[in-house]
Design an enzyme around this catalytic site. Structure first.
Site, mmCIF file in Angstrom:
data_model
loop_
_atom_site.group_PDB
_atom_site.id
_atom_site.type_symbol
_atom_site.label_atom_id
_atom_site.label_comp_id
_atom_site.label_asym_id
_atom_site.label_seq_id
_atom_site.Cartn_x
_atom_site.Cartn_y
_atom_site.Cartn_z
ATOM 1 N N TYR A 193 7.052 -10.190 -4.456
ATOM 2 C CA TYR A 193 7.741 -9.012 -3.728
ATOM 3 C C TYR A 193 7.911 -7.823 -4.744
ATOM 4 O O TYR A 193 7.988 -6.793 -4.415
ATOM 5 C CB TYR A 193 9.237 -9.768 -3.853
ATOM 6 C CG TYR A 193 10.162 -8.919 -2.612
ATOM 7 C CD1 TYR A 193 9.875 -8.266 -1.559
ATOM 8 C CD2 TYR A 193 11.587 -8.714 -3.103
ATOM 9 C CE1 TYR A 193 10.680 -7.813 -0.553
ATOM 10 C CE2 TYR A 193 12.442 -7.903 -2.246
ATOM 11 C CZ TYR A 193 12.042 -7.572 -1.047
ATOM 12 O OH TYR A 193 12.848 -7.177 0.050
ATOM 13 N N LYS A 229 14.963 -3.400 -4.358
ATOM 14 C CA LYS A 229 16.186 -4.044 -4.114
ATOM 15 C C LYS A 229 17.183 -4.173 -5.144
ATOM 16 O O LYS A 229 18.856 -4.030 -4.703
ATOM 17 C CB LYS A 229 15.913 -5.458 -3.588
ATOM 18 C CG LYS A 229 15.354 -5.285 -2.088
ATOM 19 C CD LYS A 229 16.222 -4.545 -1.075
ATOM 20 C CE LYS A 229 15.724 -4.871 0.315
ATOM 21 N NZ LYS A 229 16.058 -3.740 1.222
HETATM 22 P P1 NAD Z 1 11.984 -3.384 10.171
HETATM 23 O O1 NAD Z 1 10.251 -2.909 9.875
HETATM 24 O O2 NAD Z 1 12.275 -3.683 11.787
HETATM 25 O O3 NAD Z 1 12.679 -2.104 9.627
HETATM 26 C C1 NAD Z 1 12.606 -1.307 8.661
HETATM 27 C C2 NAD Z 1 13.153 0.061 9.095
HETATM 28 O O4 NAD Z 1 12.757 1.011 7.901
HETATM 29 C C3 NAD Z 1 11.939 0.602 10.341
HETATM 30 O O5 NAD Z 1 12.803 0.710 11.353
HETATM 31 C C4 NAD Z 1 11.293 1.996 9.575
HETATM 32 O O6 NAD Z 1 11.190 2.669 10.577
HETATM 33 C C5 NAD Z 1 12.449 2.376 8.623
HETATM 34 N N1 NAD Z 1 11.604 3.262 7.545
HETATM 35 C C6 NAD Z 1 10.908 3.062 6.700
HETATM 36 N N2 NAD Z 1 10.634 4.335 5.941
HETATM 37 C C7 NAD Z 1 11.669 5.089 6.323
HETATM 38 C C8 NAD Z 1 11.957 6.440 6.131
HETATM 39 N N3 NAD Z 1 11.257 7.320 5.262
HETATM 40 N N4 NAD Z 1 13.152 6.981 6.787
HETATM 41 C C9 NAD Z 1 13.895 6.297 7.753
HETATM 42 N N5 NAD Z 1 13.370 5.219 8.009
HETATM 43 C C10 NAD Z 1 12.479 4.481 7.485
HETATM 44 O O7 NAD Z 1 12.221 -4.843 9.098
HETATM 45 P P2 NAD Z 1 13.727 -5.219 8.828
HETATM 46 O O8 NAD Z 1 13.429 -6.612 8.416
HETATM 47 O O9 NAD Z 1 14.689 -5.216 10.028
HETATM 48 O O10 NAD Z 1 14.276 -4.369 7.551
HETATM 49 C C11 NAD Z 1 15.403 -3.828 7.713
HETATM 50 C C12 NAD Z 1 16.090 -3.918 6.297
HETATM 51 O O11 NAD Z 1 16.544 -5.361 6.204
HETATM 52 C C13 NAD Z 1 15.218 -3.687 5.217
HETATM 53 O O12 NAD Z 1 16.051 -2.937 4.177
HETATM 54 C C14 NAD Z 1 14.752 -4.874 4.704
HETATM 55 O O13 NAD Z 1 14.459 -4.686 3.204
HETATM 56 C C15 NAD Z 1 15.962 -5.820 4.701
HETATM 57 N N6 NAD Z 1 15.782 -7.196 4.819
HETATM 58 C C16 NAD Z 1 14.681 -7.802 5.402
HETATM 59 C C17 NAD Z 1 14.400 -9.116 5.261
HETATM 60 C C18 NAD Z 1 13.309 -10.007 6.059
HETATM 61 O O14 NAD Z 1 12.971 -11.104 5.753
HETATM 62 N N7 NAD Z 1 13.119 -9.234 7.177
HETATM 63 C C19 NAD Z 1 15.322 -9.932 4.546
HETATM 64 C C20 NAD Z 1 16.281 -9.371 3.577
HETATM 65 C C21 NAD Z 1 16.433 -7.839 3.893
#
Ligand code: NAD
Length: 252
Positions: free
Chosen positions: A152, A159
């Site tokens: 990570y 984070k």
């Molecule tokens: P996802 O890829 O569906 O969403 C990530 C989003 O970030 C996308 O919609 C993308 O367009 C947006 N993004 C990236 N750069 C950007 C910018 N410059 N301006 C505006 N938007 C931007 O993936 P996800 O897993 O749904 O991620 C959403 C959140 O959840 C993130 O913060 C991620 O770190 C967090 N998260 C995810 C997980 C997992 O395992 N998927 C676990 C814990 C936390």
């Protein structure tokens, strides 16, 4: 009465139907909310398509969190659809591939991860403030940054900064009656997750979680986001709620 009856929510981060944000938007609408989505650049067209798969199609406005001018324009863009916001979901994460190699990444690789994945929470909160008032809630998504994870790397550092940013947002927005909280989700198979080189290592998560964990199910994390935006956490701020099957609490 549904959980978000009468509330208007701004939801960032809907990219595909697998996005955690898509499920927050879906559940928020099911719970009575009006939803406005943000997306950016070429992704916006995909988001518009996906927005039609929500129970009610939601408008999509432009927000690239790496652009100061988009934050300056945000209240105006949201204002074309609603005159107030009761909730804001930060569901944005990005780090260049080089940032997933801790010892070899340069500042040029790390800076966008910190800007887009951590600083953007404060920038989003500030930009939405003119439309928010007492009872408002800002919710974001983290992967527990209290420990180091294999693979990570600088995203983990981002984070940790994000979690700290949440606490400072809570400090500064508390006097306005606005709550700021995070959901620490277990791994969920999304576009962002698949860009993490070592994501497959998280496949065993369920075996180490008292409740088990389904990597293809974003609903538990999305439900927690909706709950935190509701009036049912009126005295909670600066908090991180783990929605991870209990993984964080279990010694094995
Ligand atoms: P996802 O890829 O569906 O969403 C990530 C989003 O970030 C996308 O919609 C993308 O367009 C947006 N993004 C990236 N750069 C950007 C910018 N410059 N301006 C505006 N938007 C931007 O993936 P996800 O897993 O749904 O991620 C959403 C959140 O959840 C993130 O913060 C991620 O770190 C967090 N998260 C995810 C997980 C997992 O395992 N998927 C676990 C814990 C936390």
């Amino acid at each position: 009465m549904a959980m978000l009856d009468g509330k208007t929510i701004l939801v960032t981060g809907v990219l595909t139907e697998s996005s955690i944000a898509f499920h927050v938007a879906r559940l928020a609408q099911e719970q009575g909310a009006t939803v406005v989505l943000t997306s950016f650049g070429r992704a916006a067209r995909i988001t518009q398509k996906i927005a039609r798969r929500l129970p009610t199609e939601a408008p999509v406005i432009e927000l690239d969190v790496s652009k100061a001018e988009d934050f300056e324009a945000l209240a105006g863009r949201v204002g074309e659809h609603t005159d107030r916001l009761d909730g804001v979901l930060h569901s944005i994460g990005f780090a260049p591939q080089e940032a997933f190699d801790f010892m070899n990444a340069t500042w040029k690789d790390v800076a966008p991860a910190l800007q887009i994945s951590a600083y953007s929470l404060k920038a989003l909160a500030k930009a939405c403030l003119p439309l928010m008032g007492p009872g408002g809630a800002i919710v974001g998504l983290t992967l527990d940054a209290s420990i180091a994870w294999s693979g990570y790397d600088w995203m983990g550092v981002a984070k940790a900064a994000f979690e700290s940013t949440n606490r400072y947002c809570a400090r500064d927005l508390g006097p306005e009656g606005i709550r700021c909280n995070l959901v620490a989700a277990g791994p969920i198979s999304t576009t962002a997750a698949k860009s993490i080189p070592a994501f497959s290592k998280f496949a065993q998560w369920g075996e180490h979680s008292p409740l088990g964990w389904e990597i293809s199910d974003p609903t538990p994390a999305a439900k927690a986001c909706v709950a935190l935006m509701s009036d049912w956490f009126p005295a909670t701020t600066g908090e991180i709620v783990h929605v991870d099957g209990g993984f964080h609490s279990f010694g094995g």
